[in-house]
Scaffold this motif. Structure first.
Motif, short mmCIF file in Angstrom:
data_model
loop_
_atom_site.label_atom_id
_atom_site.label_comp_id
_atom_site.label_asym_id
_atom_site.label_seq_id
_atom_site.Cartn_x
_atom_site.Cartn_y
_atom_site.Cartn_z
N MET A 518 0.92 -0.94 -0.21
CA MET A 518 0.47 0.34 0.33
C MET A 518 1.31 1.12 0.13
SD MET A 518 0.33 1.67 3.17
CE MET A 518 0.92 1.16 4.18
N ARG A 519 -0.15 2.52 -0.52
CA ARG A 519 0.79 3.78 -0.49
C ARG A 519 -0.46 4.13 0.15
NH1 ARG A 519 -0.55 7.85 -3.78
NH2 ARG A 519 -1.11 7.33 -5.43
N PRO A 547 -6.54 4.21 1.66
CA PRO A 547 -4.73 3.84 1.37
C PRO A 547 -5.03 3.29 -0.24
CG PRO A 547 -5.02 4.56 3.77
CD PRO A 547 -6.26 4.42 3.41
N SER A 548 -3.94 2.97 -1.27
CA SER A 548 -4.49 3.10 -2.63
C SER A 548 -3.50 1.41 -2.33
CB SER A 548 -3.30 3.31 -3.66
OG SER A 548 -3.09 2.69 -4.55
N LYS A 549 -4.05 -0.15 -2.58
CA LYS A 549 -3.55 -0.91 -2.31
C LYS A 549 -3.49 -2.11 -3.36
CE LYS A 549 -5.94 -3.00 0.36
NZ LYS A 549 -6.56 -4.37 1.54
N GLN A 575 -2.00 -6.59 -9.56
CA GLN A 575 -3.77 -5.43 -9.99
C GLN A 575 -3.90 -4.74 -8.55
OE1 GLN A 575 -5.49 -6.88 -12.06
NE2 GLN A 575 -6.89 -5.13 -11.79
N ASN A 576 -4.39 -3.02 -9.24
CA ASN A 576 -4.81 -2.17 -8.73
C ASN A 576 -6.08 -1.95 -8.63
OD1 ASN A 576 -5.22 -0.09 -6.94
ND2 ASN A 576 -2.51 0.79 -7.48
N ASP A 577 -6.45 -2.75 -7.41
CA ASP A 577 -8.14 -2.25 -8.23
C ASP A 577 -8.68 -0.67 -7.00
OD1 ASP A 577 -8.82 -3.86 -9.42
OD2 ASP A 577 -8.95 -5.54 -7.60
N THR A 594 -5.62 -0.61 -12.43
CA THR A 594 -4.38 -0.31 -13.41
C THR A 594 -3.56 -2.66 -12.87
OG1 THR A 594 -2.32 -0.26 -10.84
CG2 THR A 594 -3.39 1.95 -13.37
N THR A 595 -3.19 -3.13 -14.03
CA THR A 595 -2.54 -4.25 -14.43
C THR A 595 -1.08 -3.87 -14.56
OG1 THR A 595 -4.95 -4.89 -14.73
CG2 THR A 595 -2.81 -6.37 -15.49
N ARG A 596 -0.46 -4.87 -14.28
CA ARG A 596 1.17 -5.33 -14.55
C ARG A 596 1.54 -6.54 -14.55
NH1 ARG A 596 0.55 -0.46 -11.15
NH2 ARG A 596 1.73 1.49 -12.16
N LYS A 597 2.32 -7.14 -15.26
CA LYS A 597 2.72 -7.83 -15.98
C LYS A 597 3.71 -8.28 -16.87
CE LYS A 597 -1.71 -10.03 -17.55
NZ LYS A 597 -2.59 -10.27 -18.10
N GLY A 598 4.78 -9.10 -16.04
CA GLY A 598 6.16 -9.34 -16.42
C GLY A 598 7.35 -10.45 -15.49
#
Length: 744
Positions: A518-519, A547-549, A575-577, A594-598
């Motif tokens: 989180m932030r 807060p963003s998780k 994944q950030n919802d 947002t989505t991040r894959k790598g």
């Protein structure tokens, strides 16, 4: 060798004022005194004096060339330990030997050059922070947000900064390579020991200890384009028994050993004078750093107290448009012929406690800091936007790690941080302040939380890990620009973590984890300041954002198919919802998605005792906003492809030893958007960098020649999209430097 004992732990603190403010003259006097003291010590007979002078550096060269400490081995994650390398995730360890073999030059961020999948850099606009972009995170891209960074257990992210850039930037410019004892880069939010900004992951930095753990030295460096640097390292042991100096490095010896009523105290003093004229015209950085750390063992605990004073002033050449450079604009030009400017002042006091042996027991950290920073950013030929932070920061952390038999352990702890002061951005015209502000807030930010991290081996080769944090934010925000938006903020967030590692074979280890990070929201997201204007204006919007998780999934392996050869890899999905995004009415809501894959792959091969190679590939398969705001692009400006590789070779040469390093770095696939609306997709120019380094050790001297080659025209790590095109900070196509260091 320096101790790699973790100090990322904990306790309480009180507010402390800092009357001292060393000037360059004071630092020079300190240096002269230290050299005189060191000379006096050098002529005193010691057991080491019986060793031939030319044998000592050869022993030290063997240490500096050692690469095994960096290489992950199958089974590392099976250890019951608080070390980050025991986590069921991707963790890269950097030892002080690795740092000594790296071209740091103008930017301390270069210590991360060889870490797979990490883009770390200062934006070359003065003392503006250190970006740590990884795993597709680029929120506040070049200033360090979304990665939690700790030094000796003290969080370095500055919430709601205006003198840097945005929310949670990291300022590591005060660090000197000679005082870093070890670094662990934790990919993903798997560790419960790190709090705010732990979304992409965390960085744990430990400073070196004094005494036998660190040699004293005096070094002088010069580099093309006006870099000059002098660094004094003075390491001593006072008190205690005269024959136990060697024990101080390992924490051994008699607990609380004294001589004449004084405990044995290890002292490390580092004074660094840095002057950099800069590659760009109208750019310069003047920086003075003073660091003093005292450590001693009392009973079964090791205590340390350090004080740091850092002073810097800078001018910045700003950014240039890529279309203008392609038309022939001199890359050394200054933006709008109106350079930016700024300064920074930091005074800090840190107390740490840790077990003297092993990692079971109590850990504590208490800290207090005065933080002042100003940065003027060029807007046009007459105007700057000047950001200012004036903060008093203090806090602490307490943790106990308990072993439950041979196959289980649990660590529980609590921490708190208070951040009080002013943060504002004001419009300056012709270097004079106007009545117009972008924002202006008086902040009283209290963050506190509890956490636990457990490890259990149900069978010999399988380890399960579980953790959780609960962090709470109690803020009081006095909005000086829009008083109607003055507000309090009271919210908490829970972030659980779960993982496992399995040693399938002696040569193969698998791991997986799922974790949340989180932030906190920025103060200006909670209490909006509206359009630019005077203080005390009417209106204002309050946004009760959460807060963003993020939720992160990892799976990976480490294998050693041959002796001296290791291969590791990780795949991740994030994944950030509830990303915080701005709304047309000026408010903020947790609505983003947002989505991040790598994937990341790394191999290291010790070809012989004197030669090693490494290579890594970082590939971001997807980094996008799933529901972008109207008239904006969906892709995040993060590197799609990163390649890093290098070789190290050591050999005897005459009466000394030569160490050669060559490193290569390739960066591409970074999207950005231009136009109005900003929906025209482009790709940043390819960036490549080659580092060459030759270090010769002879007797008590060490000489280093190095070069950095960045051959791609318009290639740079420092760029961002704008309506008019790509804004970038050009870098020199090549630079060379030299360092001469004398050990005593």
């Amino acid at each position: 060798m320096s101790s790699n004992r973790s100090t990322s732990s904990t306790s309480t603190s009180t507010s402390i004022s800092f009357p001292f403010a060393p000037t360059p003259l004071a630092l020079l006097l300190s240096l002269a005194f230290a050299v005189d003291l060191a000379h006096a010590q050098a002529v005193m007979p010691t057991p080491a004096s019986d060793v031939p002078a030319d044998a000592q550096p050869l022993r030290r060269v063997e240490v500096s060339g050692k690469s095994a400490s960096t290489v992950r081995q199958p089974g590392d994650r099976n250890e019951l330990s608080l070390k980050p390398t025991a986590l069921p995730g991707a963790v890269q360890h950097l030892s002080d030997e690795d740092i000594a073999a790296t071209n740091i030059g103008r930017d301390i961020s270069n210590v991360f050059r060889r870490v797979p999948g990490v883009l770390a850099n200062n934006i070359d606009q003065g003392e503006t922070g250190n970006g740590l972009r990884m795993r597709g995170f680029a929120t506040q891209g070049t200033h360090g947000a979304d990665t939690a960074v700790y030094v000796d257990g003290v969080p370095q992210n500055i919430p709601s900064s205006q003198g840097g850039a945005g929310h949670g930037p990291v300022f590591l410019e005060w660090l000197v390579g000679d005082l870093i004892g070890g670094i662990d880069v934790v990919k993903g939010p798997i560790s419960a020991l790190y709090g705010d900004q732990n979304r992409a992951g965390a960085v744990d930095i430990r400073t070196r200890d004094g005494g036998a753990a660190t040699p004293s030295s005096l070094g002088v460096s010069v580099e093309r384009y006006g870099l000059r640097r002098a660094t004094l390292v003075l390491s001593n042991t006072f008190g205690g028994t005269s024959d136990s100096a060697s024990d101080s490095a390992s924490g051994g010896g008699s607990p609380g050993a004294v001589l004449g009523g004084l405990p044995k105290i290890d002292s490390l003093l580092v004074a660094d004078l840095y002057r950099n004229d800069g590659y760009r015209r109208d750019s310069r950085t003047d920086r003075d750093t003073f660091f003093w750390k005292l450590g001693t063992r009392i009973g079964d605990a090791r205590y340390s107290l350090r004080v740091t004073r850092y002073v810097a002033d800078f001018a910045a050449a700003g950014y240039l448009l890529l279309p203008d450079l392609e038309k022939g604009l001199d890359p050394r030009s200054t933006q709008a012929n109106n350079p930016g400017f700024g300064n920074a002042r930091r005074s800090s006091l840190v107390l740490n406690r840790a077990p003297a042996e092993g990692d079971a027991g109590w850990y504590g950290t208490a800290y207090a800091e005065r933080f002042d920073r100003t940065r003027g950013i060029t807007s046009n030929t007459t105007t700057h936007t000047v950001g200012v932070d004036h903060r008093n920061i203090f806090g602490g952390r307490l943790l106990q790690n308990v072993r439950l038999g041979e196959d289980a352990a649990i660590a529980v702890g609590a921490e708190a941080r208070v951040d009080r002061g002013d943060a504002s951005r004001r419009i300056f015209v012709n270097r004079a302040p106007t009545a117009n502000y972008v924002n202006a807030q008086d902040l009283d930010l209290l963050t506190y939380g509890v956490f636990a991290q457990a490890q259990w081996r149900p069978v010999r080769d399988l380890k399960l890990s579980a953790g959780a944090r609960y962090d709470r934010f109690d803020y009081d925000i006095d909005n000086l620009k829009l008083p109607a938006a003055t507000t309090g903020y009271r919210k908490g967030v829970l972030t659980p973590k779960l993982g496992a590692s399995w040693s399938v074979l002696p040569s193969l280890e698998l791991f997986a984890n799922v974790a949340q990070g989180m932030r906190s929201p920025a103060a200006e997201q909670i209490s909006s300041s509206g359009a630019t204007g005077p203080l005390g204006a009417s209106g204002g919007v309050i946004s009760p954002v959460a807060p963003s998780k993020v939720r992160s999934y990892d799976a990976g392996f480490t294998t050693a198919p041959l002796v001296g050869w290791t291969v590791s890899g990780t795949a991740y999905y994030i994944q950030n919802d509830d990303e915080i995004t701005g709304q047309p009415d000026g408010s903020f809501k947790s609505v983003g998605d947002t989505t991040r894959k790598g994937v990341e792959l790394e191999t290291r091969w010790q070809l012989a005792a004197s030669t090693s190679v490494y290579a890594s590939l970082g590939r971001i398969l997807e980094a996008k906003v799933n529901n972008p705001a109207a008239n904006t692009g969906a892709k995040l400006s993060v590197p799609g492809r990163q390649f890093k590789g290098g070789v190290q070779h050591r050999f005897a040469l005459g009466a000394g030893r030569m160490t050669l390093n060559a490193d290569a770095y390739y960066l591409s696939g970074i999207p950005y958007y231009v136009g109005t609306p900003a929906t025209q997709e482009r790709e940043m120019p390819v960036y490549t960098r080659y580092d060459l380094r030759a270090t010769y050790d002879w007797a008590s001297m060490q000489a280093t020649l190095y070069a950095v080659i960045q051959p791609h025209r318009h290639g740079t790590e420092i760029a961002y999209g704008s309506a008019a095109g790509l804004m970038l900070s050009p870098v020199p196509r090549s630079t060379v430097g030299a360092t001469l260091k004398v050990f005593f």
